[in-house]
Design an enzyme around this catalytic site. Structure first.
Site, PDB file in Angstrom:
ATOM      1  N   SER A 156     -10.877  52.307  24.733  1.00  0.00           N
ATOM      2  CA  SER A 156     -11.663  52.593  23.529  1.00  0.00           C
ATOM      3  C   SER A 156     -11.328  51.580  22.443  1.00  0.00           C
ATOM      4  O   SER A 156     -10.187  51.103  22.358  1.00  0.00           O
ATOM      5  CB  SER A 156     -11.357  54.007  23.013  1.00  0.00           C
ATOM      6  OG  SER A 156     -11.982  54.225  21.756  1.00  0.00           O
ATOM      7  N   TYR A 169      -6.893  61.260  20.701  1.00  0.00           N
ATOM      8  CA  TYR A 169      -7.772  60.536  21.614  1.00  0.00           C
ATOM      9  C   TYR A 169      -7.526  59.030  21.531  1.00  0.00           C
ATOM     10  O   TYR A 169      -7.357  58.350  22.553  1.00  0.00           O
ATOM     11  CB  TYR A 169      -9.229  60.858  21.285  1.00  0.00           C
ATOM     12  CG  TYR A 169     -10.237  60.135  22.147  1.00  0.00           C
ATOM     13  CD1 TYR A 169     -10.565  60.608  23.410  1.00  0.00           C
ATOM     14  CD2 TYR A 169     -10.865  58.975  21.692  1.00  0.00           C
ATOM     15  CE1 TYR A 169     -11.497  59.946  24.206  1.00  0.00           C
ATOM     16  CE2 TYR A 169     -11.791  58.305  22.478  1.00  0.00           C
ATOM     17  CZ  TYR A 169     -12.097  58.799  23.725  1.00  0.00           C
ATOM     18  OH  TYR A 169     -13.003  58.135  24.506  1.00  0.00           O
TER      19      TYR A 169
END
Length: 264
Positions: A156, A169
């Site tokens: 990410s 996350y």
């Protein structure tokens, strides 16, 4: 000087290769599965619950004259990993394939909430799905993975920049990206490359809840992205296919961000 076989082969040719894409029934996983098939690979994909969507992906791949199958697997932890690995081995045998060439660890879940309110159960859910299952599925498939193969994990952009509400996350994605560097070191003697492909914010159903909650998010993300818009799945799948192809043979242990220049 490039080797002779690289000069005469199309750089994105994956004919004769086999691939496993986890979470391949929708969004980014679907695009990755289709891109690999378009390049010539036969594809096994997993899905958690959306069997109809998974069947549509299989149908789309078979219409490309490639072989495809979808396998149900819940990757929130390690409970179904052994069964999934056995299913992959059995499917490869039914195709007459000698092993697995490409493993794309794409399945994941999101979590968007302030750090002060995240619970231990939520922490475990996110870490188990996005990190723990990647580690142990890759481990389980090592005997099946062919020398010279490819392992990809979806990281990410949050491994580089931060956004409020995404502390757990984003942090575990950064850890996953570093794990791929270690994996590249360990698998290098077998000629296996290992890389993380790290998208920026994508306009997919993975982020649907956050986009519905804040209708101005698309515009905001475009304003902090050099190329001026929010990404879509089709911006990323081709990069994964390139890394899995002969063109990506000398790239390993890397974090490759595909974000359109978000927060440069």
């Amino acid at each position: 000087m490039p080797s002779q076989d690289l000069r005469i082969q199309p750089t994105t040719d994956l004919h004769g290769k086999t691939a496993l894409v986890t979470g391949g029934s929708r969004s980014l996983g679907k695009d990755i599965a289709l891109r690999l098939a378009q390049a010539g690979a036969d594809v096994i994909s997993t899905y958690r619950s959306q069997s109809e969507a998974a069947a549509e992906v299989v149908d789309a791949i078979t219409r490309l004259d490639r072989r495809a199958v979808a396998v149900q697997a819940d990757l929130e932890g390690t409970g179904q990993i052994a069964a999934l690995a056995e299913a992959v081995v059995a499917q490869l045998a039914s195709w007459g394939a000698e092993g697995l060439d490409i493993l794309v660890n794409n399945a994941g879940v999101s979590s968007h909430q302030p750090f002060g309110s995240i619970t231990e159960d939520e922490f475990d859910r996110v870490v188990n799905t996005n990190f723990k299952s990647v580690v142990f599925l890759t481990q389980a498939l090592l005997p099946t993975l062919n020398d010279g193969g490819r392992v990809i994990a979806i990281g990410s952009g949050l491994g580089r920049f931060t956004m409020a509400g995404l502390s757990v996350y984003g942090s575990l994605k950064a850890g996953l990206e570093q794990y791929m560097a270690y994996l590249g070191t360990e698998l290098g003697p077998r000629g296996i490359t290992a890389n993380a492909v790290s998208p920026g914010a994508l306009d997919t159903d993975f982020n649907a809840a956050a986009l519905e909650h804040d209708p101005q998010m698309r515009g905001f993300i475009g304003s902090v992205t050099a190329l001026g818009r929010m990404g879509v799945a089709e911006d990323v799948g081709g990069v994964v296919a390139m890394l899995c192809s002969p063109a990506g043979r000398w790239i390993t242990g890397q974090r490759i961000e595909v974000s359109g220049g978000m927060y440069l």
